[in-house]
Design a protein around this motif. Sequence first.
Motif, short mmCIF file in Angstrom:
data_model
loop_
_atom_site.label_atom_id
_atom_site.label_comp_id
_atom_site.label_asym_id
_atom_site.label_seq_id
_atom_site.Cartn_x
_atom_site.Cartn_y
_atom_site.Cartn_z
N ASP A 25 -5.54 -1.10 -4.56
CA ASP A 25 -4.19 -1.40 -4.06
C ASP A 25 -3.85 -0.52 -2.86
OD1 ASP A 25 -3.58 -3.32 -6.13
OD2 ASP A 25 -3.47 -1.61 -7.50
N LEU A 26 -4.26 0.73 -2.93
CA LEU A 26 -4.03 1.63 -1.79
C LEU A 26 -4.80 1.12 -0.55
CD1 LEU A 26 -2.92 4.31 -0.61
CD2 LEU A 26 -5.01 5.42 -1.42
N ASP A 61 2.29 8.95 -5.95
CA ASP A 61 3.20 7.94 -5.41
C ASP A 61 2.50 7.31 -4.20
OD1 ASP A 61 5.12 6.58 -3.97
OD2 ASP A 61 6.66 8.15 -4.12
N ARG A 62 2.26 5.99 -4.27
CA ARG A 62 1.48 5.33 -3.21
C ARG A 62 2.18 5.42 -1.86
NH1 ARG A 62 0.39 0.41 -5.67
NH2 ARG A 62 0.80 -1.17 -4.10
N ARG A 63 3.52 5.31 -1.89
CA ARG A 63 4.25 5.38 -0.61
C ARG A 63 4.06 6.74 0.05
NH1 ARG A 63 9.77 3.91 -2.94
NH2 ARG A 63 8.66 5.17 -4.43
N PHE A 83 -5.23 4.87 -10.18
CA PHE A 83 -4.56 6.07 -9.65
C PHE A 83 -3.24 6.30 -10.39
CE2 PHE A 83 -6.40 7.08 -5.17
CZ PHE A 83 -7.69 6.95 -5.65
N TRP A 88 -1.49 0.86 -10.89
CA TRP A 88 -2.16 0.61 -9.61
C TRP A 88 -3.47 1.37 -9.53
CZ3 TRP A 88 -2.48 4.27 -5.39
CH2 TRP A 88 -1.81 5.46 -5.60
N ASP A 131 -3.00 -1.66 1.12
CA ASP A 131 -1.87 -1.15 1.92
C ASP A 131 -2.37 -0.50 3.21
OD1 ASP A 131 -0.15 -2.03 -0.01
OD2 ASP A 131 0.17 -0.07 -0.93
N ILE A 164 1.47 8.63 -0.17
CA ILE A 164 0.12 8.66 0.41
C ILE A 164 0.11 7.90 1.73
CG2 ILE A 164 -2.28 7.93 0.08
CD1 ILE A 164 -1.88 8.35 -2.94
#
Length: 246
Positions: free
Chosen positions: A137-138, A99-101, A129, A133, A141, A103
Amino acid sequence: MKHGLAVIGTDTGVGKTLITARLCLAARQLGIDCVPMKPVQTGAHRMPDGRLPSPDLEWILAVLGLNPLSEDRNRMNPYTFEMAASPHLAAEMSGEIPDRRRILEAYDELSAGHDATIVEGAGGLMVPFGRDWMLADLLVDLNLPVVVVARAGLGTLNHTLLTLEAIRTRGLTVAGVILNQLSSNRMEVIETDNVRVLQELGDVPVWGTMPYWDDLDDKTEPDIVRRWLMSQIPELSRQVSLYLLK
Ligand SMILES: Nc1ncnc2c1ncn2[C@@H]1O[C@H](COP(=O)(O)OP(=O)(O)OP(=O)(O)O)[C@@H](O)[C@H]1O
Ligand SMILES: [Mg+2]
């Protein structure tokens, strides 16, 4: 303002972990409390007690002589998977999708407690990942200046120039390129020309070239690795101070 760098590679196995350790050492020598982060690790081995530590993170921590508490360790490595594959596939096989959030939260919490954080990617910039995404993308952010690690010899120009273009297309800053001699089989004329072409055509500072170290393997003592790394590319101190000093 939070200070940090993202270390990405032109490929898997180009030396991101080694260079991340070197950059953290340079920062720490300047008195900066700099810590590593490996958001997503694949190819980890499960311990008899069930834990699944990140080999990249644990190697860097050992070289730095750090032993953080589990809260910080989890922030440094939110996701670890056993399968040695692209993160999206390793994650799918494990049933837990990154979950990107989460991270980003881990990064924020980690960097709130330290002066600087150096984030090691996985594979190259466009490694997925999740199904929708990828590492790029990470990085958008995180919005950190990016250090690109690339092999020093033949084959690096195309991979590195593509990577630089893809980073800049996303509005991110390339801090510099670090070349890594991954084998003793070298052609000096090619390596010297690679530095020149990357600086001119890639319009990027090459921070230095890490030499090949024949004695390095999984069992090399962390103290010996630390001493060796500290003696390589001394000019990294200046680069690191530009980006990570308050
Ligand atoms: N300069 C060097 N001299 C000798 N061996 C090296 C050098 N740089 C890296 N290696 C070795 O090459 C391998 C890959 O390096 P490293 O783990 O740093 O790559 P990576 O880009 O972090 O890989 P991954 O994509 O798995 O995270 C390791 O076994 C490391 O010890
Ligand atoms: Mg690594």
